[in-house]
Motif scaffolding. Structure first.
Motif, PDB file in Angstrom:
ATOM      1  N   GLU A  14       1.051  -1.234   0.066  1.00 20.96           N
ATOM      2  CA  GLU A  14      -0.070   0.103  -0.034  1.00 20.96           C
ATOM      3  C   GLU A  14       0.908   1.299   0.036  1.00 20.96           C
ATOM      4  N   ARG A  32      -7.446   0.095  -4.201  1.00 21.83           N
ATOM      5  CA  ARG A  32      -6.110  -0.019  -5.123  1.00 21.83           C
ATOM      6  C   ARG A  32      -5.779  -1.446  -5.032  1.00 21.83           C
ATOM      7  N   GLU A  35      -8.252  -3.511  -6.954  1.00 21.46           N
ATOM      8  CA  GLU A  35      -8.033  -3.398  -8.407  1.00 21.46           C
ATOM      9  C   GLU A  35      -6.841  -4.278  -8.832  1.00 21.46           C
TER      10      GLU A  35
END
Length: 76
Positions: A14, A32, A35
Protein backbone atom coordinates in the motif's frame (compact mmCIF):
# COMPACT_ATOMS: atom_id res chain seq x y z
CA UNK A 1 -13.48 -0.74 1.55
CA UNK A 2 -14.05 -3.56 -0.92
CA UNK A 3 -14.21 -7.20 0.05
CA UNK A 4 -12.38 -9.69 -2.15
CA UNK A 5 -12.02 -13.47 -2.20
CA UNK A 6 -8.38 -14.42 -2.75
CA UNK A 7 -7.82 -17.61 -4.77
CA UNK A 8 -4.00 -17.51 -4.69
CA UNK A 9 -1.82 -15.74 -2.09
CA UNK A 10 -0.27 -12.45 -3.21
CA UNK A 11 1.73 -9.55 -1.80
CA UNK A 12 0.72 -5.90 -2.05
CA UNK A 13 2.48 -2.75 -0.85
CA UNK A 14 0.00 0.00 0.00
CA UNK A 15 1.63 3.23 -1.14
CA UNK A 16 4.79 1.29 -1.90
CA UNK A 17 5.85 1.24 1.75
CA UNK A 18 4.67 -1.73 3.77
CA UNK A 19 4.28 -5.10 2.06
CA UNK A 20 1.27 -7.14 3.18
CA UNK A 21 0.79 -10.76 2.18
CA UNK A 22 -2.81 -11.83 1.62
CA UNK A 23 -3.53 -15.54 1.88
CA UNK A 24 -6.42 -17.49 0.42
CA UNK A 25 -9.79 -16.45 1.75
CA UNK A 26 -11.90 -13.33 2.17
CA UNK A 27 -10.27 -9.98 2.94
CA UNK A 28 -11.36 -6.36 3.25
CA UNK A 29 -8.81 -4.32 1.29
CA UNK A 30 -8.25 -0.86 -0.17
CA UNK A 31 -9.70 0.10 -3.55
CA UNK A 32 -6.23 -0.03 -5.12
CA UNK A 33 -5.40 -3.42 -3.63
CA UNK A 34 -8.69 -4.85 -4.94
CA UNK A 35 -8.00 -3.44 -8.39
CA UNK A 36 -4.51 -4.95 -8.51
CA UNK A 37 -5.60 -8.36 -7.19
CA UNK A 38 -8.64 -8.65 -9.47
CA UNK A 39 -7.68 -6.83 -12.67
CA UNK A 40 -3.90 -7.12 -12.87
CA UNK A 41 -2.82 -10.20 -10.94
CA UNK A 42 -6.11 -12.08 -11.49
CA UNK A 43 -5.74 -13.87 -8.15
CA UNK A 44 -8.99 -12.67 -6.57
CA UNK A 45 -12.66 -12.07 -7.26
CA UNK A 46 -14.89 -9.31 -5.99
CA UNK A 47 -17.15 -10.04 -3.03
CA UNK A 48 -17.38 -12.64 -0.32
CA UNK A 49 -18.32 -12.70 3.33
CA UNK A 50 -15.92 -11.92 6.12
CA UNK A 51 -15.92 -14.43 9.00
CA UNK A 52 -17.77 -12.00 11.29
CA UNK A 53 -20.48 -11.68 8.62
CA UNK A 54 -21.01 -15.46 8.62
CA UNK A 55 -21.74 -15.65 12.35
CA UNK A 56 -25.40 -15.88 13.27
CA UNK A 57 -26.49 -12.78 15.09
CA UNK A 58 -29.71 -12.37 17.03
CA UNK A 59 -29.42 -8.59 16.95
CA UNK A 60 -27.85 -8.37 20.39
CA UNK A 61 -24.26 -7.75 21.28
CA UNK A 62 -21.61 -10.45 21.16
CA UNK A 63 -21.57 -10.73 24.96
CA UNK A 64 -24.50 -13.00 25.65
CA UNK A 65 -24.87 -12.69 29.39
CA UNK A 66 -28.38 -14.16 29.59
CA UNK A 67 -28.77 -17.21 31.79
CA UNK A 68 -31.25 -20.04 31.74
CA UNK A 69 -33.71 -19.77 34.62
CA UNK A 70 -36.34 -22.02 36.15
CA UNK A 71 -39.97 -21.19 35.43
CA UNK A 72 -41.48 -18.77 37.92
CA UNK A 73 -43.74 -20.15 40.65
CA UNK A 74 -41.94 -23.45 41.29
CA UNK A 75 -39.07 -23.88 43.70
CA UNK A 76 -36.88 -26.91 43.55
Amino acid sequence: MPIITVKEPFKFAEGGNTVIEYGKGVHEVSERCAEVAIEQLKVATEGGKLPEQNATNDGGDDNDDTKATKPAGKNG
